[in-house]
Design a protein around this motif. Structure first.
Motif, PDB file in Angstrom:
ATOM      1  N   LEU A  61       0.872  -1.178   0.000  1.00  0.00           N
ATOM      2  CA  LEU A  61       0.000   0.000   0.000  1.00  0.00           C
ATOM      3  C   LEU A  61       0.910   1.228   0.000  1.00  0.00           C
ATOM      4  O   LEU A  61       0.938   2.004   0.944  1.00  0.00           O
ATOM      5  N   PHE A  62       1.725   1.330  -1.063  1.00  0.00           N
ATOM      6  CA  PHE A  62       2.776   2.358  -1.199  1.00  0.00           C
ATOM      7  C   PHE A  62       3.846   2.194  -0.112  1.00  0.00           C
ATOM      8  O   PHE A  62       4.599   3.125   0.157  1.00  0.00           O
ATOM      9  N   THR A  63       3.939   1.018   0.463  1.00  0.00           N
ATOM     10  CA  THR A  63       4.742   0.805   1.662  1.00  0.00           C
ATOM     11  C   THR A  63       6.069   0.114   1.415  1.00  0.00           C
ATOM     12  O   THR A  63       6.998   0.271   2.211  1.00  0.00           O
ATOM     13  N   THR A  64       6.184  -0.669   0.342  1.00  0.00           N
ATOM     14  CA  THR A  64       7.225  -1.689   0.265  1.00  0.00           C
ATOM     15  C   THR A  64       8.005  -1.591  -1.040  1.00  0.00           C
ATOM     16  O   THR A  64       8.031  -2.526  -1.835  1.00  0.00           O
ATOM     17  N   PRO A  65       8.658  -0.458  -1.294  1.00  0.00           N
ATOM     18  CA  PRO A  65       9.355  -0.291  -2.577  1.00  0.00           C
ATOM     19  C   PRO A  65      10.585  -1.168  -2.735  1.00  0.00           C
ATOM     20  O   PRO A  65      11.024  -1.408  -3.863  1.00  0.00           O
ATOM     21  N   ALA A  66      11.152  -1.657  -1.630  1.00  0.00           N
ATOM     22  CA  ALA A  66      12.370  -2.474  -1.716  1.00  0.00           C
ATOM     23  C   ALA A  66      12.075  -3.955  -1.850  1.00  0.00           C
ATOM     24  O   ALA A  66      12.999  -4.776  -1.798  1.00  0.00           O
ATOM     25  N   GLY A  67      10.796  -4.319  -2.052  1.00  0.00           N
ATOM     26  CA  GLY A  67      10.434  -5.722  -2.163  1.00  0.00           C
ATOM     27  C   GLY A  67      10.136  -6.327  -0.808  1.00  0.00           C
ATOM     28  O   GLY A  67      10.495  -5.787   0.238  1.00  0.00           O
ATOM     29  N   HIS A  68       9.478  -7.474  -0.857  1.00  0.00           N
ATOM     30  CA  HIS A  68       8.950  -8.088   0.363  1.00  0.00           C
ATOM     31  C   HIS A  68       9.963  -8.985   1.073  1.00  0.00           C
ATOM     32  O   HIS A  68      10.841  -9.586   0.457  1.00  0.00           O
ATOM     33  N   CYS A  69       9.771  -9.061   2.380  1.00  0.00           N
ATOM     34  CA  CYS A  69      10.488 -10.007   3.248  1.00  0.00           C
ATOM     35  C   CYS A  69      11.996  -9.887   3.101  1.00  0.00           C
ATOM     36  O   CYS A  69      12.714 -10.884   2.895  1.00  0.00           O
ATOM     37  N   ARG A  70      12.480  -8.660   3.244  1.00  0.00           N
ATOM     38  CA  ARG A  70      13.904  -8.423   3.164  1.00  0.00           C
ATOM     39  C   ARG A  70      14.587  -8.961   4.412  1.00  0.00           C
ATOM     40  O   ARG A  70      14.271  -8.589   5.541  1.00  0.00           O
ATOM     41  N   ALA A  71      15.545  -9.843   4.191  1.00  0.00           N
ATOM     42  CA  ALA A  71      16.224 -10.491   5.312  1.00  0.00           C
ATOM     43  C   ALA A  71      16.922  -9.475   6.203  1.00  0.00           C
ATOM     44  O   ALA A  71      16.978  -9.643   7.432  1.00  0.00           O
ATOM     45  N   GLU A  72      17.455  -8.407   5.606  1.00  0.00           N
ATOM     46  CA  GLU A  72      18.175  -7.409   6.393  1.00  0.00           C
ATOM     47  C   GLU A  72      17.274  -6.766   7.443  1.00  0.00           C
ATOM     48  O   GLU A  72      17.694  -6.502   8.579  1.00  0.00           O
ATOM     49  N   ILE A  73      16.028  -6.486   7.064  1.00  0.00           N
ATOM     50  CA  ILE A  73      15.091  -5.878   8.003  1.00  0.00           C
ATOM     51  C   ILE A  73      14.667  -6.894   9.049  1.00  0.00           C
ATOM     52  O   ILE A  73      14.605  -6.579  10.251  1.00  0.00           O
ATOM     53  N   ALA A  74      14.379  -8.121   8.615  1.00  0.00           N
ATOM     54  CA  ALA A  74      13.976  -9.169   9.562  1.00  0.00           C
ATOM     55  C   ALA A  74      15.062  -9.418  10.601  1.00  0.00           C
ATOM     56  O   ALA A  74      14.781  -9.574  11.800  1.00  0.00           O
TER      57      ALA A  74
END
Length: 448
Positions: A61-74
């Motif tokens: 919802l305009f929230t996730t421009p870097a793609g989903h389930c990025r390991a770095e963020i997790a």
């Protein structure tokens, strides 16, 4: 192009009932009779409960421009949960929120260097309104309590934001609770139909602010609040000179200028913030959504130094300068997620990637203008709106379009009879081609 398989075993509803959750902005009876659900996500795709890929052309919802389930963020969130899961921001703090404020300040226009953290775009807008009122009191203008907004604006769903909003369905039942908000016209003009980029016509619409000043008196107006690009209503791009004229009028009359960049912020226009893309510096900027790449709720208000300093320096020594805040303000887990997201944006040069993809994206979207059902196309950066012909009941065809697109393997947002496309910055040209192909075929399925 062929989508990858689901990264995880698909989830099922199992024994979970659909009857107890009340979904937002959703016809709940319809949804529960024919639910459309996601079970997992990875990179450019959602996956439904059967593992079928659904290309995410709405960046969540305009929230996730870097793609989903990025390991770095997790990994950053996991580490934070194990070291400091919560810290109050009332009289206490933690280092990561200060690091985050510094990192964001480095992305902002010069002179906007203070950050107040909240948890959603709606909270950011209401917080910005309070800051504007506090500033006017601090500089000796307590009578400045009115706000100017625009028709077709969306500024969240808290009472202050609803009062600012100019989308009628969001206002019908709630808009009279907060008074003292008046609206300029929106910026859509017939002569700008099928224009992508900044339209040539419409700079004079900014003079609506002058008309309202003459009607209500500048001494009664605290701030003018606008989205640089009106996003949720269908991507209304500001005409050339329009934002510059608003800035000029606000400066001349002591009115604060607030840009709501909840959608535009963090690279959507090719620069970190739309204020930089359009070369206009406001006094406050609201941001949310992509601040954590959608992984954890977080938002913020960026405040010009002179606004912050006036409020803080007007308070007595030892006194709380601004009686406002939330339990979750600057939450340590959200801070960790945001810092990891900023690292991804920087290291993968995603804002620059968005800028380089924008031309191709807008060119391909513009080819849909040949379809009889399409009545207008607008766009800027990695954001486009496609108006479709109403079937006689406003919004019904747009809602059906969204459901059909899901079935065809494409996710995006619709508002009324407008499809809003906001690709992830990790899209390749092939993903843009797939988006346009699915849109074309689905639009053709409606017939003439």
């Amino acid at each position: 192009m062929n989508a990858p398989h689901a990264p995880l075993s698909p989830l099922t509803t199992g024994s979970a009932s659909l009857q107890h959750q009340w979904l937002p902005f959703t016809p709940n009876r319809e949804f529960k009779s024919a639910p459309q659900m996601f079970g997992s996500a990875k990179d450019q795709y959602f996956y439904d409960l059967d593992g079928r890929p659904v290309l995410d052309a709405g960046s969540g919802l305009f929230t996730t421009p870097a793609g989903h389930c990025r390991a770095e963020i997790a990994e950053a969130v996991h580490a934070q949960l194990l070291s400091l899961d919560f810290s109050p921001s009332f009289l206490r703090a933690h280092p990561k929120s200060f690091e985050l404020s510094t990192r964001i300040a480095q992305l902002l226009p010069q002179g906007i260097g203070k950050l107040f953290f909240v948890s959603s775009g709606s909270e950011a807008v209401d917080t910005a309104m309070k800051i504007c009122l506090a500033y006017q009191r601090a500089v000796g203008a307590p009578g400045r309590t009115m706000f100017v907004s625009r028709e077709r604006a969306y500024h969240g769903v808290n009472f202050g934001g609803v009062a600012l909003s100019g989308m009628v369905n969001n206002r019908r039942a709630f808009s009279n609770i907060v008074h003292g908000v008046v609206h300029m016209r929106d910026t859509w003009l017939e002569e700008n139909r099928y224009v992508t980029g900044q339209p040539e016509h419409g700079r004079e619409l900014a003079d609506d602010l002058l008309r309202l000043i003459l009607l209500h008196g500048a001494e009664n107006i605290a701030a003018c609040v606008v989205e640089p690009i009106a996003g949720s209503t269908g991507v209304l791009v500001p005409p050339k000179g329009y934002l510059e004229r608003l800035r000029e009028i606000c400066t001349a009359h002591g009115i604060l200028l607030v840009f709501d960049e909840v959608i535009c912020g963090f690279g959507r226009t090719g620069e970190a913030f739309a204020s930089q893309s359009f070369g206009v510096t406001p006094d406050l900027i609201t941001m949310a959504k992509a601040i954590t790449n959608g992984a954890v709720p977080m938002a913020a208000v960026a405040v010009a130094d002179h606004v912050h300093d006036a409020i803080v320096n007007s308070a007595p020594d030892g006194a709380i300068e601004f009686f406002h805040g939330y339990t979750w303000s600057a939450h340590p887990v959200a801070s960790a997620a945001a810092l990891a997201a900023l690292d991804i944006y920087r290291d993968e040069r995603l804002f620059e990637r968005a800028q380089s993809l924008s031309g191709y994206f807008l060119e391909q979207i513009a080819t849909l203008a040949e379809l009889p059902i399409v009545t207008d196309i607008r766009g800027y950066g990695m954001l486009a709106g496609i108006d479709v012909q109403s079937d006689g009941k406003p919004g019904r065809r747009g809602h059906l379009l969204q459901r059909k697109l899901y079935d065809a393997g494409l996710h995006l947002k619709t508002t009324g009879d407008c499809a809003i496309v906001a690709p992830q910055f990790v899209f390749d040209r092939e993903h843009i081609d797939q988006t346009v192909d699915v849109l074309r075929n689905t639009l053709l399925s409606f017939g003439a």
